[in-house]
Structure formats: C-alpha cells, structure tokens
Design an enzyme around this catalytic site. Structure first.
Site, PDB file in Angstrom:
ATOM      1  N   TYR A  46      18.429  16.432  60.041  1.00 48.66           N
ATOM      2  CA  TYR A  46      18.866  15.905  58.746  1.00 48.66           C
ATOM      3  C   TYR A  46      20.370  15.662  58.790  1.00 48.66           C
ATOM      4  CZ  TYR A  46      15.788  15.104  54.831  1.00 48.66           C
ATOM      5  OH  TYR A  46      14.907  14.523  53.965  1.00 48.66           O
ATOM      6  N   GLU A  48      22.238  13.854  56.062  1.00 47.50           N
ATOM      7  CA  GLU A  48      22.671  13.213  54.803  1.00 47.50           C
ATOM      8  C   GLU A  48      24.182  13.098  54.744  1.00 47.50           C
ATOM      9  OE1 GLU A  48      20.849  15.572  51.765  1.00 47.50           O
ATOM     10  OE2 GLU A  48      19.524  13.921  51.199  1.00 47.50           O
ATOM     11  N   ASP A 195      21.975 -13.281  55.397  1.00 49.28           N
ATOM     12  CA  ASP A 195      20.908 -12.410  55.876  1.00 49.28           C
ATOM     13  C   ASP A 195      20.475 -12.978  57.231  1.00 49.28           C
ATOM     14  OD1 ASP A 195      18.501 -11.209  56.485  1.00 49.28           O
ATOM     15  OD2 ASP A 195      17.724 -11.261  54.439  1.00 49.28           O
ATOM     16  N   THR A 221      18.251  -7.203  60.034  1.00 48.43           N
ATOM     17  CA  THR A 221      17.312  -6.219  60.546  1.00 48.43           C
ATOM     18  C   THR A 221      17.660  -6.027  62.023  1.00 48.43           C
ATOM     19  OG1 THR A 221      15.738  -7.967  61.051  1.00 48.43           O
ATOM     20  CG2 THR A 221      15.421  -6.804  58.970  1.00 48.43           C
ATOM     21  N   LYS A 224      14.112  -7.674  65.070  1.00 49.28           N
ATOM     22  CA  LYS A 224      13.592  -9.019  65.338  1.00 49.28           C
ATOM     23  C   LYS A 224      14.198  -9.531  66.654  1.00 49.28           C
ATOM     24  CE  LYS A 224      12.417  -9.392  60.535  1.00 49.28           C
ATOM     25  NZ  LYS A 224      12.657  -9.957  59.207  1.00 49.28           N
ATOM     26  N   ARG A 230      12.791  -0.676  64.341  1.00 52.89           N
ATOM     27  CA  ARG A 230      12.706  -1.160  62.967  1.00 52.89           C
ATOM     28  C   ARG A 230      13.838  -0.512  62.179  1.00 52.89           C
ATOM     29  NH1 ARG A 230       8.087  -3.783  63.352  1.00 52.89           N
ATOM     30  NH2 ARG A 230       8.533  -4.726  61.354  1.00 52.89           N
TER      31      ARG A 230
END
Ligand SMILES: *Cc1c(COP(=O)(O)O)cnc(C)c1O
Length: 406
Positions: A46, A48, A195, A221, A224, A230
């Site tokens: 974790y 954060e 984008d 992203t 791709k 991902r």
C-alpha cells in the site's frame, strides 16, 4: 498455481491468443518484463500518497519505483522541466475524469468528439459519468472527407465557449493538427487537452507528431501502442499539476497499484530503446499496407486511408453489417471489433463498420507481406469467396510462424 479451474481458463485464453490474429487496435502484447513487474511482490504494498509523502511506512522502494516511472515517462516523450506527470491512474477512463474534476467545475462545458464519430465515452458521452457531471459540446468529422474540419470546430468552439477542448480519439486514423486545436482553444481561453491513448506509442517512436508542444494536459493509457500494463498517465504543465495530483489522490483513487506503476516503468524503458522506433514505424507501415490491399480488393476505407495503426472499414457499403462481419471473421480466427462509421445510419449494436489495427500483429513480428495476406483472408471471409476451413488453416499457419511470445 494450485487453482486448477482458473489455470485451465488462463491456458485456454493463452491458446486463443496464440491461435488467432488479433486486429483490435487498442490491444497489444506485453513483454516478459512488464508481465514480471505486474506479478511481482509490489502487488502486496500500500502506497497511498506520492513519493516522499506516503500515509504508510515501508515505501522506500515504492518511492524509487514511482520516481523512476515518472522520470522515464518524461524522457521518452522528451519533456522539459515545465512538465509534470502522474503515473498513478488505474486506467484511461478514471484518468480523464480526474482531469475534468481537477479543472472544470461540475456543469461546465467540455468539448469532445462524439462517440459515434470516433470519440471516447469519457469525452462527454451521456452514458459516462462525464456526460452526467459536465455538458458535452460535441464535434465530429466532415461528412465528405471524414476528417477533422477545423473551420467547423472553430465555429462550434466560438459559439459554445467550452472551458476545455479534448482532441485524440478511439476511431480516427489520420494525423491531428494539434497546432490548429491549440489556436482554437486559445481564441476562447479554453484548456487544450490531448488524449493520446491510442497513438502514444507512435509518438514515443517518433512516427506521429508530438502533442507536447501545444497541449496543456496530455492523458494516455499505457496498454495500447505503448505496450505497457493496463493503466494511464497524466502529463500536465506545472500550473495544473498540483490540482491533477489531488484529483487522482485523494479525489478519485486510493492506493496506487505499485505493481502496475513498476510495469509502466519497464514499458517506458523498452519504449526508450532504438528498437521501439523501428517497431512503431512498422506498426504504421503495416496499417498502410493492410489498408491499401483492402482498398484494392474493393473495400471502402474511412477517410481514404490511415496515418496510424488504425483502419476503419465501411463493410455495409458491400451489404454486410459490422456485427455480422466481426462474427464471420471471428469464426475464421480473425479478431476485430464492430464500429460505427461517421454519419452511420445503423445502430451502435450493429453498425456499418469494423475497426482494424496492427499493434499486436506487429508485436508478433509480422510485416507488409503478412498484411497483404491478411487482407486477402479478410476479403475471403467477408465475400465468402474462399472456404472457411482453408482460411482457418492459413490463419493457424501464420500464427504458428509468428508466436505471441518468442
Ligand atoms: C482506451 C481509451 C480510453 C480509456 O481507457 P481505459 O483504460 O479503457 O479506461 C480513453 N480515451 C481514449 C481515446 C481511449 O482510446
């Protein structure tokens, strides 16, 4: 893996991928390095917060990994020190929403291409949270040329005065004039966002113009053409970056997926190598070869051709719906997606087009020769000129010759 039931399913998917030709332009094949990072012990942690400002202890290496991903991201796209990058977005859709949350008050106007013309859901469509929280000012492409009409976009922008204009699409195969978009945004005092999810790998490989000279914000992203895990990244000019960081965490997300960030770091390492330039170049060469051959065989290519990895074909111009075309091709071992074409007269469930792309085939090592062959196979399936069993065999042979992982 002790879970035999799942293991069997993963094996089956592995077989499916290795025995089919994947022409979905938003997909790709991750490298062993990316896969190793995703399955590493970083999945246990974790983190954060941001490097140096975490809420939990034990983040010495997480900090180093996140900083490595950030510095590589800036290096791959050749960025100067007035750019920042956030590598924590879980995926492209939440990343876009985070940008809007950071910069546009709810109810504000976002100008984006409509979904049926080639835009993404998160560019303002009603079905997306974006269309519920903000008002989309839609634009499209010219009916005749099926390409962007900047005079028309200027007219809409001047009339509607959106606070943000987004360019960069999911089903548009031509080069975007970022300079013109920036001038339009400037003329009404709007933020200009790009984008580049689809073509980020082509920008990294220097076969597509870089939007960094003109945009205020760039989202991409990572899975791709960039060939990473991902995920997504948001690049922003310094004046916006603090707001964007806050919108990602704590605004939209909790703990970052550190295994995914590590995998992004290694994908960026790969994208920074000279081989990646030849890879990106080949993706475009392959798409051009595929489009040219399909045209020769009588298929109508939207906007007359492609400058990228992506091709949109109007199959209904020869009497076949997009749904049926994609089903027929799948039976033959060729995976594509049905897609609306500009000014489509049919419905999105069964549109007039199919969308093809070359990133995955290029990752498998295929070149122009194979593209010609694949165009023939596609034509053979759709015209029923050739027997399905024969096409199936040829697909399998090609797949054997070009394995998913060497
Ligand atoms: C793929 C894509 C997205 C969304 O990415 P997800 O990771 O599927 O949420 C956003 N914008 C564009 C232009 C895309 O192509």
């Amino acid at each position: 893996m002790k879970d035999k039931e799942l293991k069997k399913l993963i094996k089956a998917e592995e077989k499916r991928q290795s025995e089919m030709l994947d022409l979905i332009p938003s997909e790709n094949i991750i490298s062993k390095g990316v896969s190793e990072a995703l399955g590493s012990v970083l999945a246990n942690k974790y983190s954060e917060g941001y490097p140096g400002k975490r809420y939990y202890a034990g983040n010495e290496f997480a900090d180093k990994i996140e900083n490595l991903a950030k510095s590589r991201a800036k290096k791959v796209f050749g960025l100067s020190s007035n750019w920042e990058v956030n590598v924590q977005p879980y995926s492209g859709s939440p990343a876009n929403i985070a940008v809007y949350l950071a910069l546009i008050p709810p109810g504000g106007k976002i100008m984006g291409m409509s979904l049926d013309m080639g835009g993404h859901l998160t560019h303002g469509h009603k079905a997306s949270a974006v269309g519920k929280l903000w008002k989309q000012i839609p634009y499209g492409v010219d009916k005749k040329t099926e390409t962007l009409n900047y005079a028309e976009i200027t007219k809409i922008a001047k009339k509607e005065k959106p606070q943000l204009i987004v360019a960069g699409f999911t089903a548009y195969s031509k080069i975007i004039d970022f300079k013109k978009f920036k001038a339009i945004a400037d003329s009404i005092g709007a933020i200009f966002m790009v984008d580049m999810s689809h073509f980020a790998g082509l920008v990294a490989g220097k076969v597509y113009p870089s939007p960094f000279k003109y945009a205020n914000i760039i989202m991409t992203t990572t899975h791709k053409t960039l060939r990473g895990p991902r995920g997504a990244m948001i690049f922003s000019k310094k004046e916006f970056s603090e707001k964007i960081d806050k919108a990602i965490f704590p605004g939209m997300q909790g703990g970052p997926h550190m295994n995914q960030i590590a995998a992004t770091a290694t994908a960026l390492y790969e994208a920074g190598k000279p081989e990646f330039k030849s890879y990106a170049k080949q993706i475009v060469k392959n798409a051009k070869a595929l489009a040219d051959e399909l045209k020769k065989l009588g298929w109508r290519v939207i906007s007359g051709g492609t400058d990228t990895h992506l091709i949109l074909i109007d199959v209904f111009s020869r009497g076949i719906g997009g749904k049926l075309a994609s089903e027929m091709l799948e039976k033959a071992g060729i995976v594509v997606n049905k897609n609306t074409i500009p000014y489509d007269t049919r419905n999105p469930g069964d549109p007039s087009g199919i969308r093809l792309g070359t990133p995955t085939l290029t990752s498998r090592g295929m070149k122009e020769k194979e593209m010609k062959k694949i165009a023939m196979l596609i034509d053979g399936v759709l015209t029923k000129k050739r027997k399905l069993e024969i096409i199936n065999k040829e697909v399998k042979l090609l797949c054997l010759k070009f394995p998913v992982r060497k």
